[in-house]
Design a protein around this motif. Structure first.
Motif, short mmCIF file in Angstrom:
data_model
loop_
_atom_site.label_atom_id
_atom_site.label_comp_id
_atom_site.label_asym_id
_atom_site.label_seq_id
_atom_site.Cartn_x
_atom_site.Cartn_y
_atom_site.Cartn_z
N TYR A 34 0.86 -1.34 -0.06
CA TYR A 34 0.06 0.02 -0.05
C TYR A 34 0.97 1.13 -0.12
O TYR A 34 1.09 2.06 1.11
CB TYR A 34 -0.91 -0.03 1.07
N PHE A 35 1.51 1.65 -1.14
CA PHE A 35 2.42 2.64 -1.25
C PHE A 35 1.55 3.83 -1.48
O PHE A 35 1.45 4.48 -2.69
CB PHE A 35 3.32 2.47 -2.35
N HIS A 36 1.31 4.71 -0.21
CA HIS A 36 0.40 5.87 -0.11
C HIS A 36 1.37 6.93 0.09
O HIS A 36 2.64 6.85 -0.10
CB HIS A 36 -0.46 5.67 0.76
N HIS A 37 1.06 8.14 0.08
CA HIS A 37 1.80 9.25 0.38
C HIS A 37 1.53 10.15 1.40
O HIS A 37 1.83 11.43 1.51
CB HIS A 37 1.77 9.97 -1.00
N GLN A 38 1.16 9.46 2.62
CA GLN A 38 0.95 10.46 3.66
C GLN A 38 1.44 9.91 4.94
O GLN A 38 2.43 9.16 4.88
CB GLN A 38 -0.72 10.22 3.94
N GLY A 39 1.25 10.29 6.01
CA GLY A 39 1.73 9.93 7.27
C GLY A 39 2.60 10.92 8.01
O GLY A 39 3.16 10.48 9.07
N CYS A 40 2.91 12.03 7.50
CA CYS A 40 3.94 12.82 8.06
C CYS A 40 3.57 14.38 8.03
O CYS A 40 3.03 14.35 6.79
CB CYS A 40 5.23 12.46 7.87
#
Lengths: 392, 98
Positions: A47-53
């Motif tokens: 699941y290569f998303h672009h969020q989390g920081c």
């Protein structure tokens, strides 16, 4: 008639159509390590998303919730969380929640392990263990009432509203009659048709479900207004009118028709899961593919039925996507991307009901393991999580 | 020669969508429902691909129904077979002022 499929029964009772090890980066910065692991170990998806920081707390919680729901989705048999170490999401909660759903979970931490290469090595070892551990699970016969179908349309054209969306509406109605679950979203497309949807809500337009439908449309419009855009003005567009759409209601209904005609049981927030609820549900998700496909997989859908006219090729890492093409010319041109030709409806060769039955049969085959075109091609790399606030 | 095709989705619909090129005033089209039942209707006006015709007479002010739901109201009397679009259909909502 009794319909069944061959599915993977999980220890918590849920049923999957696939048995995958999910590699879950807790933050965008862990993607490269996760990708290296997936390239090496068969039976994994990422699941290569672009969020989390560098997001607001409400969005960081949303990202953790969504990743947790993806890990808990029935098509996933085990999970490997790839943490950087300083991310804004809660990697420990991710591990705990997925483990609590009865699945084997491992975690690697890139900073703690001493960098990229060491993390990749540890991650490959862990992913290999997990794949081997879940790989001898056998499929079993499952009643169709345990199906959770997600639906969507994309890259639409004049044929979508009259052919492919009607086919999906037929399947949705049949599934609900058989006691299964159907989830649709694309809140943006409700604009102008929200009163019609609200009337279909259990408890009517003025009941809590009907009012919630109005609320999610207003929330979306208000978000656009906050940055100075009016989404309702100028609809239908001059291009729509030239194509034959006479009003915003007609445009909206052309999309809504894929939900069928059954009563709407409730509205799920983006981070909410289907946990045994039956019938037709709305998920508050935008229309764009990466975000809504993620939302639908996270809600627990075992597969998606996707209507297109111009030809949308993409799928999702852990959720087979069946492409129903309403345009016969597109189907011919893109036959290695499109699963079913609903264009025969507008050429007069077949009826909505005939193609609807074919789509239903194809659904049972895909749920039982048949690969869709996008799965066989590996065309499912792009995904993302629908967030609300700014990136900081 | 086979007639051109027009499709309607539900039995409540009073319009059907043309899926043929070159439909002009006087062309006969077969209006089909989702089960495949069809009725021949003579078109009034020139109707482009993907545009709609009335499948019965519609009085001024009456609702125009597609997908079993209202997509607008007739701004004038419309005859069976007549081209239906923004010239004789007014949206009931979503004009930006509702």
């Amino acid at each position: 008639m009794k319909y069944t499929f061959q599915g993977y029964r999980r220890s918590n009772g849920k049923v999957g159509s696939r048995n995958l090890v999910a590699v879950i980066p807790s933050v965008i910065c862990a993607n490269d390590v996760g990708q290296a692991i997936c390239r090496q170990v068969q039976g994994t998806i990422g699941y290569f998303h672009h969020q989390g920081c560098c997001q607001l707390p409400i969005d960081l919680k949303r990202v953790t919730d969504t990743l947790s729901n993806l890990g808990q989705s029935p098509n996933v048999g085990a999970a490997l969380v790839v943490s950087l170490g300083c991310e804004g999401t809660d990697a420990n909660r991710l591990v705990e929640e997925i483990r609590a759903s009865g699945k084997p979970v491992e975690i690697i931490r890139i900073q703690e392990l001493g960098g990229t290469a060491r993390a990749i090595q540890a991650g490959i070892d862990a992913a290999q263990r997990l794949v081997q551990e879940i790989s001898d699970l056998q499929r079993e016969t499952v009643d169709v009432s345990e199906v959770v179908m997600a639906i969507k349309c994309g890259a639409s054209d004049t044929t979508s509203g009259m052919a492919s969306n009607c086919v999906i509406g037929y399947v949705a109605d049949k599934l609900v009659d058989l006691g299964a679950t159907v989830v649709f979203g694309e809140t943006t497309e409700f604009l102008g048709g929200e009163h019609i949807l609200a009337r279909r809500a259990v408890g009517g337009e003025n009941g809590p479900v009907g009012q919630k439908i109005y609320e999610i449309v207003k929330r979306m419009e208000d978000r656009a207004k906050a940055i100075g855009e009016d989404m309702r003005g100028g609809q239908p567009t001059p291009g729509n009118i030239a194509g034959g759409l006479s009003s915003i209601e007609e445009k909206s209904l052309g999309a809504i028709v894929k939900s069928g005609t059954q009563p709407i049981q409730g509205v799920l927030e983006y981070t909410e899961r289907i946990d045994g609820q039956k019938g037709l549900w709305i998920k508050d998700a935008p229309g764009r593919e990466p975000e809504i496909l993620t939302g639908m997989a996270a809600t627990g859908a075992q597969f998606m039925m996707f209507s297109t006219g111009r030809g949308a090729p993409q799928g999702f890492p852990s959720m087979p996507v069946i492409k129903i093409c309403g345009n016969p010319n597109t189907f011919e041109r893109m036959r290695y991307d499109m699963d079913l030709n609903a264009g025969r409806i507008i050429t007069g060769e077949s009826t909505i009901e005939q193609v609807g039955e074919e789509a239903f049969e194809e659904m049972l085959r895909v749920l039982s393991g048949k690969m869709t075109k996008n799965e066989a091609l590996g065309y499912f790399g792009s995904m993302d999580i629908f967030c609300l606030g700014p990136v900081i | 020669m086979e007639n051109c095709l027009a499709l309607k989705v539900t039995d409540k619909d009073n319009v059907a969508t043309i899926f043929a090129n070159g439909v002009t005033d006087g062309t006969n089209v077969d209006v089909r429902d989702k089960k495949g039942n069809s009725e021949t209707v003579t078109v009034i006006g020139d109707v482009p691909y993907g545009h709609k015709i009335a499948v019965r007479d519609i009085k001024k002010g009456e609702l125009i129904i597609k997908y079993g739901e209202e997509i607008g109201a007739a701004t004038k009397d419309i005859l069976k077979g007549e081209y239906v679009h923004v010239h004789n259909l007014e949206a009931l909502r979503g004009r930006g002022d509702l």
